[in-house]
Design a protein around this motif. Structure first.
Motif, mmCIF file in Angstrom:
data_model
loop_
_atom_site.group_PDB
_atom_site.id
_atom_site.type_symbol
_atom_site.label_atom_id
_atom_site.label_comp_id
_atom_site.label_asym_id
_atom_site.label_seq_id
_atom_site.Cartn_x
_atom_site.Cartn_y
_atom_site.Cartn_z
ATOM 1 N N ARG A 14 0.816 -1.212 0.000
ATOM 2 C CA ARG A 14 0.000 0.000 0.000
ATOM 3 C C ARG A 14 0.849 1.260 0.000
ATOM 4 N N HIS A 15 2.085 1.169 0.480
ATOM 5 C CA HIS A 15 2.977 2.343 0.531
ATOM 6 C C HIS A 15 4.311 1.981 -0.107
ATOM 7 N N PRO A 16 4.335 1.787 -1.386
ATOM 8 C CA PRO A 16 5.601 1.416 -2.045
ATOM 9 C C PRO A 16 6.612 2.556 -1.960
ATOM 10 N N GLY A 17 7.835 2.212 -1.657
ATOM 11 C CA GLY A 17 8.891 3.202 -1.527
ATOM 12 C C GLY A 17 9.030 3.736 -0.125
ATOM 13 N N ALA A 18 7.925 3.895 0.624
ATOM 14 C CA ALA A 18 7.993 4.417 1.989
ATOM 15 C C ALA A 18 8.222 3.308 3.005
ATOM 16 N N LEU A 19 7.764 2.073 2.672
ATOM 17 C CA LEU A 19 7.927 0.944 3.575
ATOM 18 C C LEU A 19 8.689 -0.160 2.858
ATOM 19 N N THR A 20 9.521 -0.859 3.608
ATOM 20 C CA THR A 20 10.276 -1.996 3.068
ATOM 21 C C THR A 20 10.243 -3.131 4.067
ATOM 22 N N LEU A 21 10.384 -4.349 3.544
ATOM 23 C CA LEU A 21 10.486 -5.531 4.392
ATOM 24 C C LEU A 21 11.947 -5.856 4.597
ATOM 25 N N ALA A 22 12.366 -5.905 5.846
ATOM 26 C CA ALA A 22 13.764 -6.162 6.172
ATOM 27 C C ALA A 22 13.957 -7.647 6.412
#
Length: 478
Positions: free
Chosen positions: A345-353
């Motif tokens: 839903r928030h590409p670029g602002a959130l990432t999976l670590a």
């Protein structure tokens, strides 16, 4: 009653005793004072119930003791009377069997009535040898001293070696007199003891319940306006002391809840008043200068304030449901999948670590857990410099979800306060970004409702880390 028999001229002395044990001479049943009365509990105070219980217990115990004492006394006295009757029968046997001259009038000491029978079963009177010849004497009634007089009369002589049966009835006078005396003497003493115990119990229970009356009076005067008042705690560390402490602890919780509610209402009013005032000012300005108003810009501003009103109202409604502890629909929820949806839903602002766990499954409401993750991500996006990373891991029987940012972080002194409602560490920035100050409070309540915890730590990226820990649910592997 029983009787004692002795065979004259034979070798044995028989005993035949018939007794009626368990009844006194006057027909009274011992232990009547120990009868229990019907319990009258309705309408009685604790003090009256304690007095009745104590008096009833003492009366019952005294009744049992008196019954045991009467039975033991009757047993001993009857045994003594039987022994006296046996001895008297043996003595009469000896006098009837003698062959030497006897006086004209014989005195036989016997405890009860004497009956003499010959071998054919016929009742006879004994013959007593005299100087002029054999004479037979007839038994007279028993005198007041328990002795039987045998006057001399000319009857047929007693044959030597003839067998006679002598029966002497045991006397019941001693048993009757002793039982009656015991009951007459013990009954007033027992009644006095019961009254003494009742009075003492009344005084002691009244003194023990005096703190309860003070607590009740104080408690009835406490209203919602003065929840700061507390009931007096007695010095004695007994049940009443613990009751007072429990009542004060309950008042403490009510006071905190009422204070929290009042503060919540005040904060909610303040939060709603600001956007309402902004919308009203914009509308008044537009009406004052309708020809010089940029209508599209004014409408967009009003929509932003309306969105803020809607967000505050939605958060308040969710908090009200969480406070009411309404049980939502629960199911197995994969936190890893929720994290992936939030990132999409928030590409670029959130990432999976890192590599996400495949078995990070918990039991709960998917809607509420999704709202929790959204609130944590929104809070981190408002304070991060670049991006926000989300990590999901399994640690034994728990699932951990961490949201990290690289912002300025949260000071240790404020890490508990951030979960309070309408709390903003950077008020101006939060209002500008559209925060209501309820996001972390809602997330914390949802975490606790699912049996988990939400804590604030220092992120390895330099900012803040919000760590969610929930119990893991075992799922069958395909």
């Amino acid at each position: 009653m029983g009787h004692i028999s002795a065979d004259v001229g034979g070798q044995d002395v028989g005993q035949d005793v018939r007794q009626d044990i368990g009844h006194t001479a006057d027909g009274e049943v011992p232990g009547d004072t120990g009868r229990r009365r019907p319990r009258l509990t309705s309408g009685l105070t604790v003090r009256a119930k304690a007095v009745l219980a104590a008096a009833g217990t003492v009366a019952f115990a005294i009744g049992l003791c008196m019954l045991a004492l009467v039975l033991a006394l009757q047993h001993n006295l009857r045994a003594s009377a039987d022994l006296d009757a046996r001895n008297a029968a043996v003595a009469i046997k000896g006098q009837l069997a003698q062959t030497r001259p006897a006086p004209q009038r014989a005195l036989i000491v016997a405890p009860g009535a004497v009956t003499i029978k010959d071998v054919s079963g016929r009742t006879v009177t004994p013959t007593m040898p005299t100087e002029t010849g054999s004479q037979q004497t007839e038994a007279t009634p028993q005198d007041a001293a328990g002795s039987t007089m045998l006057p001399a009369k000319p009857l047929e002589p007693v044959q030597a070696g003839q067998r006679y049966s002598v029966k002497v009835s045991p006397s019941t006078t001693a048993v009757d007199n002793a039982t009656g005396l015991l009951l007459r003497q013990a009954a007033p003493a027992a009644a006095g003891l019961v009254l003494f115990v009742a009075g003492l119990t009344w005084l002691l229970v009244g003194r023990a319940l005096r703190p309860v009356a003070a607590m009740r009076q104080e408690f009835t005067e406490i209203t919602e306006r003065d929840l700061h008042r507390r009931v007096p705690v007695p010095r004695a560390r007994d049940e009443i002391h613990r009751l007072a402490r429990t009542m004060n602890a309950t008042l403490d919780r009510l006071h905190r809840a009422m204070t929290r509610q009042r503060q919540f209402v005040a904060d909610a009013s303040h939060e709603l008043r600001s956007p309402i005032a902004a919308v009203r000012a914009q509308l008044e300005l537009v009406l004052a200068r309708p020809s010089r108003t940029d209508w599209p810009a004014a409408v967009h501003k009003a929509l932003r304030d309306t969105d803020r009103l809607q967000a505050v109202a939605s958060d308040l409604l969710l908090l009200a449901r969480l406070d009411a502890q309404e049980a939502p629909r629960t199911a197995a929820v994969d936190l890893g999948a929720l994290a992936e949806e939030e990132v999409r839903r928030h590409p670029g602002a959130l990432t999976l670590a890192g590599e996400q766990e495949r078995a990070a499954v918990v039991t709960g409401s998917r809607v509420q857990l999704s709202r929790l993750l959204t609130n944590l991500a929104d809070n981190a996006r408002r304070h991060t410099r670049t991006t926000v990373s989300i990590t999901v891991a399994v640690r034994g029987g728990r699932v951990e979800l961490a949201v990290d940012d690289d912002g300025s972080g949260i000071p240790e002194a404020d890490r508990e306060r951030v979960f309070e409602r309408f709390t903003r560490l950077d008020d101006a920035r939060a209002r500008q970004d559209g925060g209501t100050g309820l996001g972390l409070a809602i997330a914390n309540d949802i975490a606790h409702a699912h049996g988990g915890t939400l804590t604030v730590l220092t992120s390895p990226r330099g900012g803040a880390r919000l760590l969610l820990c929930l119990p893991r649910t075992d799922v069958a592997q395909p």
